[in-house]
Design an enzyme around this catalytic site. Structure first.
Site, mmCIF file in Angstrom:
data_model
loop_
_atom_site.group_PDB
_atom_site.id
_atom_site.type_symbol
_atom_site.label_atom_id
_atom_site.label_comp_id
_atom_site.label_asym_id
_atom_site.label_seq_id
_atom_site.Cartn_x
_atom_site.Cartn_y
_atom_site.Cartn_z
ATOM 1 C CB CYS A 161 22.816 30.639 42.556
ATOM 2 S SG CYS A 161 23.345 32.067 43.718
ATOM 3 C CG HIS B 181 42.443 41.908 30.656
ATOM 4 N ND1 HIS B 181 43.017 43.423 30.355
ATOM 5 C CD2 HIS B 181 41.684 42.406 31.502
ATOM 6 C CE1 HIS B 181 42.815 44.203 31.139
ATOM 7 N NE2 HIS B 181 41.798 43.878 32.194
#
Ligand code: PEP
Ligand code: MG
Length: 756
Positions: free
Chosen positions: A681, A368
């Site tokens: 991509c 996180h």
């Protein structure tokens, strides 16, 4: 003979504190300190040895040994008793030192007459800085209390050294170890370069007040602190900048969950009833929890524990009244935060204008705090062993998020080299910024669509900053990977809708969940797979467990209500999988019709080309796809049978090679024939040389990381698409060594003056 006794350590500490405050030179202070210790201990000798950067322990001060030996007597780490203490970072307590096998006699000191010996390491954050010794002529054994008292005294010396007080005493070329330049390498977590000064995050607050005098009062203090903690978490959640960033919100929701956990609060109150102060209770419950987690090997559980640990530390800080990071005046303008690990909320607590870098002993690419650091544009490196022990607050430090290098107290040469790197990057960035609004058209007038890859809300500002023509790949799994629980339909819908809003009419291609394999979701049951990359992942999992995919499709359709929806499917292997996925869209369309929900104005369904088997079903693939997008990362690993995540083989084969480029040519040719738009991509599109080769094989649309758009555009503005196609065709047809194509591309660029 007076027997030594370390009576009155409190008195000694008080005296030492007075000496520390006296306006005298560092040497005079050290000399006074050893006299004071010797007197208090009733020892004939007290000496301080300091560890130098060359691994030698030098006598810095003594009471009792010959004064001439100060700054002369020296022992290597591991040599003699002093060297043994330093090497093992443990005290040595000897009745007759001379009988110890490690005893080394230094004639310059005159210590042969002393028998009993007590030495303790001078430690700071687990690291040895020197050795403190007391000696007596008589044979005696120092008791446990005396050992502890000497260790406490050594802490005072460690403070003095950490404050840089002894630096002036080092002879040229014999710098003190704790101040030496250190270069470490860790795991790059975010791009960017941070040059600044260390701010230790202090993950722990030392609790000194343990025993409660009035448990009722302590309980009330705990309740007040918890209330204030909850308020601050709620407050963080309601801040404007958090509301703007959906994924931060999810991280903070996890904090809120812990902050309101009743079991946690109850256990702390129990501890207070057993006689502890509020802060000691917090610490006890925290350390119990830590011990429990340490016994588990589950990495997900450990990750969750960091969030909890972080919150408990915040509570401790509330209780002992020490804030951190909030006061901009205390934080240097170029702060580099150093921590074992930290939670996302802790990083957000700092004044973000002042934080330039982050160094973590732990930390992973998907943790996180990394996601938040990336969002805030902070250079971050993780997995830097011993970082916390090696630095002091305000040390100069450089963090290179590109290479993973961390330079602590860098030499002037390293500092200069990095200052140059910063200037260079700034110049480049400025050039790219100026190109932002220039159309991406080659010299011979071929327009190239430069799209960007994204996956989180924080990526969205890059749309405008980079001048991307749209989002060519939106990796929806990222929202799932950072969430504490499975994102609900409305949460998914909100994210997708904000992405479409932010794109403001530019196309956005969402990819359905590419989870499974190594993209593990903490809240989903995992299963062991021998080869996860080739396992039950992406569309395979999506079709076998349609519940997940159906919710996602519904969220996408709601988000795109009244607008165009572009969705592509990852890891398609057989063309029939596309028909099955279309079936799910049709079912949802019926559902929307039945309930009168507003539908997207148009739904385009594309396929990724990542599995080599599709190369032999190209016509069939084009017939059922509204568009295709080559995932070169996966296509390359499967074509070359070399794991993209395995550093030993990931770079072994080049995508700029005949087999790979030929495969890409076939895909482009089939797409052109069927008039199906085609994009690429994978990472290949983001390197100027890769993009040049891709334009050479016929791609007119490329999707890449936002930071790559500037360099790729710079390249193509100088490129002649016709010329590169001819040159590449010739190179693909010619024989020769494997690296011939790549060499040809470089030669071409050089001849044409194309910046790669
Ligand atoms: C790819 O495989 O090239 C791709 C773009 O997908 P991902 O990197 O997410 O697997
Ligand atoms: Mg892929």
């Amino acid at each position: 003979m007076v027997r030594g006794s370390l009576a009155g350590p409190r008195v000694l500490l008080r005296r030492l504190r007075e000496i520390m405050a006296e306006p005298i030179s560092a040497q005079a202070r050290l000399d006074k300190i050893v006299v004071q210790i010797a007197a208090n201990v009733v020892a004939e000798v007290c000496s301080v040895y300091v560890l130098r950067s060359d691994g030698v322990l030098e006598l810095y001060a003594t009471e009792g040994l010959r004064r001439e030996s100060v700054h002369r007597a020296a022992l290597r780490v591991g040599q003699g008793l002093v060297g043994t203490i330093a090497a093992e970072a443990r005290p040595l307590n000897l009745t007759d030192a001379q009988l110890h096998p490690a005893f080394t006699y230094l004639p310059e000191t005159g210590e042969e007459i002393y028998h009993s010996f007590l030495g303790v390491p001078v430690l700071r954050a687990g690291r040895t800085l020197g050795v403190l010794v007391v000696q007596n002529r008589a044979h005696r054994t120092y008791n446990e209390e005396e050992v502890e008292a000497l260790q406490t005294t050594a802490m005072v010396l460690a403070e003095m050294m950490a404050a840089g007080e002894l630096e002036g005493l080092a002879k040229p070329g014999t710098a003190i170890d704790m101040r030496r330049p250190v270069a470490l390498t860790g795991l790059p977590l975010t791009e960017g370069l941070g040059i600044g000064h260390v701010v230790l995050h202090e993950p722990r607050v030392v609790v000194t007040n343990l025993i409660a005098e009035n448990p009722a009062e302590e309980s009330a203090r705990l309740d007040a602190a918890i209330a204030s903690l909850r308020l601050s978490v709620d407050d963080m959640l309601s801040r404007d900048d958090i509301a703007d960033h959906g994924e931060h919100r999810e991280v903070l929701e996890a904090y809120r969950m812990f902050a309101y956990d009743r079991g946690w609060v109850r256990r702390m109150h129990d501890a207070i009833r057993n006689g502890l102060t509020a802060e000691a209770a917090v610490e006890q419950v925290q350390s119990d929890t830590r011990a429990r987690v340490n016994r588990q090997s589950d990495p997900v559980l450990r990750d969750r524990f960091h969030d909890f640990d972080d919150l408990a530390n915040r509570l401790l800080r509330v209780l002992v009244g020490r804030g951190h990071g909030k006061d901009g005046d205390e934080l240097p303008a170029d702060a580099i935060i150093v921590a074992r690990n930290m939670g996302a909320a802790d990083l957000l607590d700092y004044d973000r204008e002042r934080v330039k870098g982050l160094v973590l002993e732990e930390g992973g690419q998907t943790s996180h705090v990394t996601i938040v650091a990336k969002a805030l544009g902070i250079a971050a490196v993780g997995q830097v062993a011993d970082a916390v022990a090696l630095v002091e607050n305000r040390d100069a430090i450089i963090v290179d998020g590109e290479t993973g290098e961390v330079h602590i107290r860098p030499t002037s040469e390293v500092g200069e080299a990095y200052a140059e790197k910063v200037r260079f990057r700034a110049r480049k960035q400025e050039q790219y910024r100026q190109l932002r609004d220039r159309p991406a058209v080659t010299r011979d007038g071929v327009a190239i669509d430069l799209l960007m890859n994204a996956g989180l809300m924080v990526d969205l500002p890059h749309l405008t900053e980079s001048g991307a023509a749209g989002i060519g790949l939106f990796r929806t799994e990222l929202q799932f990977m950072i969430a504490a629980t499975l994102p609900k339909m409305t949460e998914q819908k909100n994210l997708y809708a904000s992405v479409i809003d932010a794109a403001d009419g530019r196309p956005v291609t969402f990819r359905t969940l590419d989870i499974g394999g190594d993209k593990v979701l903490p809240y989903l049951r995992t299963w062991h797979e021998e080869n996860p990359a080739m396992g039950w992942r992406a569309i395979r999992l999506g079709l076998d467990r349609p519940g997940l995919m159906r919710v996602q499709i519904r969220a996408l359709m709601h988000a795109a209500a009244g607008r165009e929806l572009r969705v592509m499917l990852p890891m398609v292997t057989e063309v029939s999988e596309i028909a099955q996925a279309r079936g799910l869209f049709e079912r949802e369309t019926d559902h929307f019709k039945r309930h009168g929900h507003k539908r997207p104005s148009k739904i385009l369904i594309g396929s990724m080309v990542e599995v080599p088997a599709l190369l032999w079903q190209l016509d069939e693939l084009m017939a059922v796809s509204d568009f295709v997008s080559v995932g070169s990362n996966d296509l390359m690993q499967f074509m070359m049978a070399s794991d993209r995540a395995n550093v030993r083989v990931a770079g072994r084969f080049s995508p700029l090679s005949r087999p790979f480029l030929r495969a890409l040519k076939r895909i482009v040719a089939a797409a052109e024939k069927a008039k199906v738009p085609v994009t690429l991509c994978g990472e290949l599109a983001g390197t100027p040389i890769g993009a040049m080769a891709l334009i050479g094989v016929g791609f007119r649309s490329l999707s890449m990381a936002p930071a790559s758009i500037g360099p790729v555009k710079t390249m193509l503005l100088e490129l002649d698409a016709g010329k590169i196609a001819a040159r590449l065709d010739a190179a693909l047809d010619a024989g020769g060594p494997e690296d011939r194509v790549q060499a040809e591309l470089r030669t071409f660029a050089r001849e044409e003056g194309i910046p790669l």
